[in-house]
Structures are given as C-alpha cells and as structure tokens.
Scaffold this motif. Structure first.
Motif, PDB file in Angstrom:
ATOM      1  N   GLY A   7       0.857  -1.170   0.000  1.00  0.00           N
ATOM      2  CA  GLY A   7       0.000   0.000   0.000  1.00  0.00           C
ATOM      3  C   GLY A   7       0.893   1.219   0.000  1.00  0.00           C
ATOM      4  O   GLY A   7       1.977   1.190   0.589  1.00  0.00           O
ATOM      5  N   ALA A   8       0.467   2.278  -0.647  1.00  0.00           N
ATOM      6  CA  ALA A   8       1.267   3.497  -0.710  1.00  0.00           C
ATOM      7  C   ALA A   8       0.489   4.648  -0.102  1.00  0.00           C
ATOM      8  O   ALA A   8      -0.717   4.769  -0.290  1.00  0.00           O
ATOM      9  CB  ALA A   8       1.657   3.805  -2.147  1.00  0.00           C
ATOM     10  N   GLY A   9       1.177   5.485   0.638  1.00  0.00           N
ATOM     11  CA  GLY A   9       0.557   6.628   1.284  1.00  0.00           C
ATOM     12  C   GLY A   9       1.618   7.496   1.911  1.00  0.00           C
ATOM     13  O   GLY A   9       2.743   7.568   1.424  1.00  0.00           O
ATOM     14  N   GLY A  10       1.284   8.102   3.023  1.00  0.00           N
ATOM     15  CA  GLY A  10       2.225   9.002   3.692  1.00  0.00           C
ATOM     16  C   GLY A  10       2.074   8.939   5.199  1.00  0.00           C
ATOM     17  O   GLY A  10       1.320   8.131   5.748  1.00  0.00           O
ATOM     18  N   PHE A  11       2.802   9.824   5.866  1.00  0.00           N
ATOM     19  CA  PHE A  11       2.732   9.934   7.318  1.00  0.00           C
ATOM     20  C   PHE A  11       1.734  11.021   7.687  1.00  0.00           C
ATOM     21  O   PHE A  11       1.801  12.133   7.159  1.00  0.00           O
ATOM     22  CB  PHE A  11       4.099  10.273   7.902  1.00  0.00           C
ATOM     23  N   ALA A  12       0.798  10.700   8.578  1.00  0.00           N
ATOM     24  CA  ALA A  12      -0.221  11.658   8.996  1.00  0.00           C
ATOM     25  C   ALA A  12       0.220  12.457  10.222  1.00  0.00           C
ATOM     26  O   ALA A  12       0.090  13.674  10.264  1.00  0.00           O
ATOM     27  CB  ALA A  12      -1.534  10.946   9.292  1.00  0.00           C
ATOM     28  N   ARG A  13       0.753  11.759  11.233  1.00  0.00           N
ATOM     29  CA  ARG A  13       1.173  12.420  12.473  1.00  0.00           C
ATOM     30  C   ARG A  13       2.019  11.454  13.283  1.00  0.00           C
ATOM     31  O   ARG A  13       2.088  10.264  13.003  1.00  0.00           O
ATOM     32  CB  ARG A  13      -0.025  12.871  13.300  1.00  0.00           C
ATOM     33  N   ALA A  14       2.669  12.005  14.300  1.00  0.00           N
ATOM     34  CA  ALA A  14       3.489  11.191  15.194  1.00  0.00           C
ATOM     35  C   ALA A  14       3.000  11.382  16.630  1.00  0.00           C
ATOM     36  O   ALA A  14       2.553  12.468  17.005  1.00  0.00           O
ATOM     37  CB  ALA A  14       4.954  11.586  15.089  1.00  0.00           C
ATOM     38  N   VAL A  15       3.087  10.309  17.406  1.00  0.00           N
ATOM     39  CA  VAL A  15       2.734  10.344  18.816  1.00  0.00           C
ATOM     40  C   VAL A  15       3.955   9.864  19.600  1.00  0.00           C
ATOM     41  O   VAL A  15       4.460   8.767  19.348  1.00  0.00           O
ATOM     42  CB  VAL A  15       1.516   9.434  19.121  1.00  0.00           C
ATOM     43  N   ALA A  16       4.431  10.688  20.520  1.00  0.00           N
ATOM     44  CA  ALA A  16       5.549  10.310  21.395  1.00  0.00           C
ATOM     45  C   ALA A  16       4.975   9.913  22.746  1.00  0.00           C
ATOM     46  O   ALA A  16       4.023  10.527  23.239  1.00  0.00           O
ATOM     47  CB  ALA A  16       6.518  11.476  21.552  1.00  0.00           C
ATOM     48  N   VAL A  17       5.566   8.881  23.356  1.00  0.00           N
ATOM     49  CA  VAL A  17       5.035   8.377  24.620  1.00  0.00           C
ATOM     50  C   VAL A  17       6.175   7.915  25.523  1.00  0.00           C
ATOM     51  O   VAL A  17       7.190   7.416  25.040  1.00  0.00           O
ATOM     52  CB  VAL A  17       4.030   7.229  24.386  1.00  0.00           C
ATOM     53  N   ARG A  18       5.992   8.106  26.806  1.00  0.00           N
ATOM     54  CA  ARG A  18       6.863   7.496  27.809  1.00  0.00           C
ATOM     55  C   ARG A  18       6.016   6.510  28.593  1.00  0.00           C
ATOM     56  O   ARG A  18       5.016   6.878  29.220  1.00  0.00           O
ATOM     57  CB  ARG A  18       7.419   8.521  28.783  1.00  0.00           C
ATOM     58  N   LEU A  19       6.419   5.234  28.545  1.00  0.00           N
ATOM     59  CA  LEU A  19       5.754   4.211  29.340  1.00  0.00           C
ATOM     60  C   LEU A  19       6.474   4.126  30.683  1.00  0.00           C
ATOM     61  O   LEU A  19       7.700   4.071  30.732  1.00  0.00           O
ATOM     62  CB  LEU A  19       5.785   2.870  28.614  1.00  0.00           C
ATOM     63  N   LYS A  20       5.703   4.092  31.747  1.00  0.00           N
ATOM     64  CA  LYS A  20       6.249   4.167  33.107  1.00  0.00           C
ATOM     65  C   LYS A  20       6.509   2.786  33.704  1.00  0.00           C
ATOM     66  O   LYS A  20       6.043   1.775  33.182  1.00  0.00           O
ATOM     67  CB  LYS A  20       5.297   4.978  33.972  1.00  0.00           C
ATOM     68  N   PRO A  21       7.272   2.739  34.817  1.00  0.00           N
ATOM     69  CA  PRO A  21       7.636   1.462  35.446  1.00  0.00           C
ATOM     70  C   PRO A  21       6.422   0.563  35.701  1.00  0.00           C
ATOM     71  O   PRO A  21       5.359   1.024  36.115  1.00  0.00           O
ATOM     72  CB  PRO A  21       8.279   1.890  36.766  1.00  0.00           C
TER      73      PRO A  21
END
Length: 156
Positions: A7-21
């Motif tokens: 499939g071909a397309g693009g990047f819509a958005r990015a989500v950054a996350v910190r997972l905790k202990p």
C-alpha cells in the motif's frame, strides 16, 4: 520469484510516549494507539529498560507453512531495550493489532531479539514514537496459503 502485497501513502502524524515502570510494553503501546485512534501505523522507535521480557521466535508448528511462533522465551532482567520496531494494524473487526520486534541486552551485554510477547515489563522507562499512516490500510488477516495471520497492506 517476487511476490508481495503493498500500500502506498504518507505519514499523517506522530505520537511520542513514555511508558512508566511496571507497564506491560505491548499493552502500553497498544493502549496508546487505541487512545489516539491509530489503526494504520508504524512503531518508529522505542528504547528504555525492562524488568523482564517474553520473546517469540519462529519454530516448527502445525500450520500449512510448517512454521510460526511457539511459546515465548522468558528472559529475566534487568534488561536494556536497545530498540523496537513494528507495525500497527487492525484485524477484520477493526481491533488494533500490533506486530513488534525488539532487541534487548542483559547486564553482561548479551543480546537477544524476537517478536514481543505480553508480559514484557518496563523497568524505569520506555520512550517510543508511533507514526500514523495516511492512505494505507494496514489489515492483518489469516493467509490461507500459510495458515498464519499476516499483514495485508493496501492503498485506501
């Protein structure tokens, strides 16, 4: 022979996350995707530390292909999560489904890798970036020739 789906397309958005202990790594990444309504995407990067890991690697199983993932291997920590990458897709019913592979090391700097399985737990932190894709349908469904669930991407 060359044979593939794409499939071909693009990047819509990015989500950054910190997972905790104490967070289950696979479930944590899955919940972030659900909370942000990401069904078509990629795990761009993830790194951090783990208290324990469960990894699967290909083995002989009773499928048409003769191979698949067997029981997870347990690796006791503390561990360094050197990297994780994967795809964010969805089942036919629309449920979010992640396929993630990781590389980890122990305190002796011995490295291990494989398919991320439930029960892998964050020690101090895991930092990740998830990118949502646009114009690409990332569906995971049973492949009738292999008898295992496989990513079947297509252009929307």
């Amino acid at each position: 022979m060359v044979n593939f789906d794409f499939g071909a397309g693009g990047f819509a958005r990015a989500v950054a996350v910190r997972l905790k202990p104490g967070t289950d790594l696979l479930e944590g990444l899955t919940q972030v995707c659900k909370k942000n309504n990401i069904q078509n995407g990629v795990i761009v990067s993830a790194l951090g530390s783990l208290s324990k890991a469960y990894l699967c690697n290909p083995t002989e199983v009773d499928t048409k292909a003769g191979y698949g993932y067997g029981e997870p291997t347990f690796i006791d920590g503390p561990l360094e999560l050197l990297g994780a990458s994967g795809v964010v897709c969805h089942d036919l019913d629309g449920s979010v489904n992640l396929h993630v592979h990781v590389t980890i090391s122990n305190k002796q700097a011995e490295c291990f890798g494989g398919h991320l399985a439930p029960g892998t737990t964050v020690l101090l932190t895991t930092d990740a970036v998830i990118a949502e894709l646009s114009g690409i349908e990332m569906e995971r469904k049973m492949d009738p020739d292999l008898d295992v669930p496989i990513l079947t991407p297509r252009t929307k």
